[in-house]
Design a protein around this motif. Structure first.
Motif, PDB file in Angstrom:
ATOM      1  N   LEU A 245       0.844  -1.187   0.000  1.00  0.00           N
ATOM      2  CA  LEU A 245       0.000   0.000   0.000  1.00  0.00           C
ATOM      3  C   LEU A 245       0.882   1.240   0.000  1.00  0.00           C
ATOM      4  O   LEU A 245       1.688   1.441   0.913  1.00  0.00           O
ATOM      5  CB  LEU A 245      -0.914   0.004   1.237  1.00  0.00           C
ATOM      6  CG  LEU A 245      -1.762   1.267   1.463  1.00  0.00           C
ATOM      7  CD1 LEU A 245      -2.752   1.475   0.318  1.00  0.00           C
ATOM      8  CD2 LEU A 245      -2.501   1.188   2.796  1.00  0.00           C
ATOM      9  N   ALA A 246       0.748   2.073  -1.033  1.00  0.00           N
ATOM     10  CA  ALA A 246       1.445   3.368  -1.087  1.00  0.00           C
ATOM     11  C   ALA A 246       0.533   4.419  -0.466  1.00  0.00           C
ATOM     12  O   ALA A 246      -0.647   4.510  -0.825  1.00  0.00           O
ATOM     13  CB  ALA A 246       1.774   3.728  -2.529  1.00  0.00           C
ATOM     14  N   ILE A 247       1.070   5.224   0.469  1.00  0.00           N
ATOM     15  CA  ILE A 247       0.186   6.129   1.203  1.00  0.00           C
ATOM     16  C   ILE A 247      -0.221   7.358   0.398  1.00  0.00           C
ATOM     17  O   ILE A 247      -1.157   8.053   0.777  1.00  0.00           O
ATOM     18  CB  ILE A 247       0.769   6.566   2.563  1.00  0.00           C
ATOM     19  CG1 ILE A 247       1.977   7.490   2.387  1.00  0.00           C
ATOM     20  CG2 ILE A 247       1.091   5.370   3.425  1.00  0.00           C
ATOM     21  CD1 ILE A 247       2.377   8.160   3.681  1.00  0.00           C
ATOM     22  N   ASN A 248       0.460   7.622  -0.701  1.00  0.00           N
ATOM     23  CA  ASN A 248       0.046   8.729  -1.572  1.00  0.00           C
ATOM     24  C   ASN A 248       0.647   8.553  -2.961  1.00  0.00           C
ATOM     25  O   ASN A 248       1.424   7.618  -3.207  1.00  0.00           O
ATOM     26  CB  ASN A 248       0.428  10.097  -0.977  1.00  0.00           C
ATOM     27  CG  ASN A 248       1.913  10.240  -0.724  1.00  0.00           C
ATOM     28  OD1 ASN A 248       2.747   9.645  -1.403  1.00  0.00           O
ATOM     29  ND2 ASN A 248       2.266  11.037   0.281  1.00  0.00           N
ATOM     30  N   GLU A 249       0.289   9.463  -3.836  1.00  0.00           N
ATOM     31  CA  GLU A 249       0.717   9.374  -5.239  1.00  0.00           C
ATOM     32  C   GLU A 249       2.232   9.430  -5.384  1.00  0.00           C
ATOM     33  O   GLU A 249       2.818   8.684  -6.175  1.00  0.00           O
ATOM     34  CB  GLU A 249       0.072  10.510  -6.033  1.00  0.00           C
ATOM     35  CG  GLU A 249       0.485  10.546  -7.492  1.00  0.00           C
ATOM     36  CD  GLU A 249       0.086  11.850  -8.176  1.00  0.00           C
ATOM     37  OE1 GLU A 249       0.015  11.864  -9.410  1.00  0.00           O
ATOM     38  OE2 GLU A 249      -0.140  12.847  -7.463  1.00  0.00           O
ATOM     39  N   SER A 271       0.752  -7.461  -5.298  1.00  0.00           N
ATOM     40  CA  SER A 271      -0.483  -6.690  -5.468  1.00  0.00           C
ATOM     41  C   SER A 271      -0.230  -5.269  -4.973  1.00  0.00           C
ATOM     42  O   SER A 271       0.478  -5.059  -3.984  1.00  0.00           O
ATOM     43  CB  SER A 271      -1.630  -7.326  -4.677  1.00  0.00           C
ATOM     44  OG  SER A 271      -2.251  -8.335  -5.431  1.00  0.00           O
ATOM     45  N   LEU A 272      -0.858  -4.323  -5.630  1.00  0.00           N
ATOM     46  CA  LEU A 272      -0.516  -2.916  -5.378  1.00  0.00           C
ATOM     47  C   LEU A 272      -1.770  -2.053  -5.304  1.00  0.00           C
ATOM     48  O   LEU A 272      -2.657  -2.150  -6.144  1.00  0.00           O
ATOM     49  CB  LEU A 272       0.386  -2.433  -6.529  1.00  0.00           C
ATOM     50  CG  LEU A 272       0.998  -1.047  -6.455  1.00  0.00           C
ATOM     51  CD1 LEU A 272       1.893  -0.899  -5.230  1.00  0.00           C
ATOM     52  CD2 LEU A 272       1.792  -0.763  -7.725  1.00  0.00           C
ATOM     53  N   ILE A 273      -1.835  -1.222  -4.252  1.00  0.00           N
ATOM     54  CA  ILE A 273      -2.891  -0.219  -4.111  1.00  0.00           C
ATOM     55  C   ILE A 273      -2.242   1.099  -3.713  1.00  0.00           C
ATOM     56  O   ILE A 273      -1.304   1.122  -2.911  1.00  0.00           O
ATOM     57  CB  ILE A 273      -3.936  -0.622  -3.042  1.00  0.00           C
ATOM     58  CG1 ILE A 273      -4.645  -1.913  -3.413  1.00  0.00           C
ATOM     59  CG2 ILE A 273      -4.964   0.496  -2.848  1.00  0.00           C
ATOM     60  CD1 ILE A 273      -5.650  -2.401  -2.353  1.00  0.00           C
ATOM     61  N   SER A 274      -2.759   2.185  -4.253  1.00  0.00           N
ATOM     62  CA  SER A 274      -2.294   3.517  -3.839  1.00  0.00           C
ATOM     63  C   SER A 274      -3.464   4.345  -3.329  1.00  0.00           C
ATOM     64  O   SER A 274      -4.543   4.341  -3.923  1.00  0.00           O
ATOM     65  CB  SER A 274      -1.637   4.250  -5.010  1.00  0.00           C
ATOM     66  OG  SER A 274      -1.239   5.557  -4.606  1.00  0.00           O
ATOM     67  N   ILE A 275      -3.247   5.014  -2.213  1.00  0.00           N
ATOM     68  CA  ILE A 275      -4.189   6.046  -1.786  1.00  0.00           C
ATOM     69  C   ILE A 275      -3.860   7.289  -2.600  1.00  0.00           C
ATOM     70  O   ILE A 275      -2.696   7.638  -2.777  1.00  0.00           O
ATOM     71  CB  ILE A 275      -4.064   6.347  -0.281  1.00  0.00           C
ATOM     72  CG1 ILE A 275      -4.327   5.087   0.537  1.00  0.00           C
ATOM     73  CG2 ILE A 275      -5.017   7.461   0.129  1.00  0.00           C
ATOM     74  CD1 ILE A 275      -4.123   5.265   2.033  1.00  0.00           C
TER      75      ILE A 275
END
Length: 340
Positions: A245-249, A271-275
């Motif tokens: 999980l990336a906390i921002n762009e 697996s990858l998610i970004s806020i």
């Protein structure tokens, strides 16, 4: 060539100076359409340009606001600016935009400069390091709105994402897809920024909530430019993460740089998610799962709060904090962990 004055406009339009002044200030209550047309024609014929500085001094209002961004490179910032500009343009206000780069000294200098230019109010992405200046403005009842962040012990209006909901939405999605080794990556550890702190704390809370093993090595923080090297260390661990999980762009872009260099297979290797809303997230290959912020609405709310503060400056209005709900947008970068 002599510069035209308001007297010249009044004489040509055959009206009083006060009527021209009313026209310039968009006060048409007792003005006929024919009078408005005569004044408009006179202004065009004489190429009359109002003295904005003089009007500001007389009215004690400049119809200008200042916005101090943390980083113009951030998609969140550019979208916020668009909504603020749209709101104030409709109300006859102009915007002066400054970029602090999260540097407290630059932030202080910009705020002092904007106050010297007689702006009517400020919207600030605060660094949190100029508490004396923030409090001085509040003590003066000067209109100031914080966005994306709060500052402890400073009671200014603030607009933020519900960071806890954002992190829990991402973590829940990972857990539902059988991920147990979930890393989180963030930038700017040297700064006392609300958003970063809340998202990191929410990650640790989610680890407990979902009964996942806590491993501090899965928490990666570094300044931009150094982050991808720290991300690389994750994959030297005996049990590397299967999800991140990336906390921002900005953190996401550093992660993406590492992924490209080592040719990781997303989502099969990770697996990858970004806020944050990632520019062109839907046309990446694979497309990127994001936790989206209602950015336009957040900027609009900040503008609305500031406008009401400006228009009701003599009235005491309690400070308010508004948190906006995120939305998980599931795309191709987050899939079920087939190795669990």
């Amino acid at each position: 060539m002599k510069k035209s004055s308001i007297t010249d406009v009044a004489n040509l339009a055959n009206v009083s100076k006060s009527t021209v002044s009313q026209y310039l200030n968009n006060r048409f209550n007792y003005m006929s359409d024919e009078t408005k047309q005569r004044i408009e024609h006179a202004i065009k014929e004489l190429n009359y340009q109002p003295n904005i500085v003089a009007r500001s001094l007389k009215q004690k209002k400049s119809s200008t606001i200042g916005v101090v961004l943390s980083s113009i490179l951030h998609t969140f910032s550019t979208k916020v600016i668009r909504s603020i500009e749209d709101y104030f343009q409709e109300r006859g206000f102009h915007i002066i935009l400054c970029n602090s780069d999260d540097d407290p000294e630059k932030e202080r200098n910009y705020i002092v400069m904007l106050r010297a230019k007689q702006v009517d109010g400020l919207i600030v992405f605060p660094t949190g390091h100029n508490k004396d200046l923030y409090q001085f403005m509040l003590n003066e009842a000067f209109p100031v709105i914080f966005i994306d962040r709060t500052v402890s012990d400073i009671h200014a209006d603030a607009i933020l994402l519900d960071n806890e909901k954002a992190v829990f939405a991402a973590m829940k999605h990972f857990v539902e897809n059988n991920h147990k080794r979930i890393a989180i990556v963030g930038n700017a550890p040297s700064l006392n920024i609300t958003t970063r702190q809340e998202r990191l704390q929410s990650y640790q809370d989610a680890i407990k909530e979902f009964n996942l093993p806590f491993d501090k090595e899965l928490i990666v923080e570094a300044e931009l430019g150094l982050l991808s090297k720290k991300v690389a260390k994750l994959f030297t661990l005996q049990s590397p993460p299967t999800a991140l999980l990336a906390i921002n762009e900005l953190s996401f872009l550093e992660v993406l740089h590492y992924i490209k260099v080592v040719k990781l297979d997303v989502p099969n290797d990770l697996s990858l998610i970004s806020i944050d809303d990632i520019a062109n997230a839907d046309i990446f290959t694979p497309s990127i799962t994001t936790v989206s912020q209602p950015v336009y609405e957040m900027g609009e709310k900040a503008a609305e709060l500031l406008y009401h503060r400006i228009m009701n400056k003599e009235k005491h209005i309690e400070s308010q904090t508004f948190r906006f709900s995120p939305r998980l947008i599931i795309r191709e970068s987050s899939v079920k962990n087939r190795n669990s």
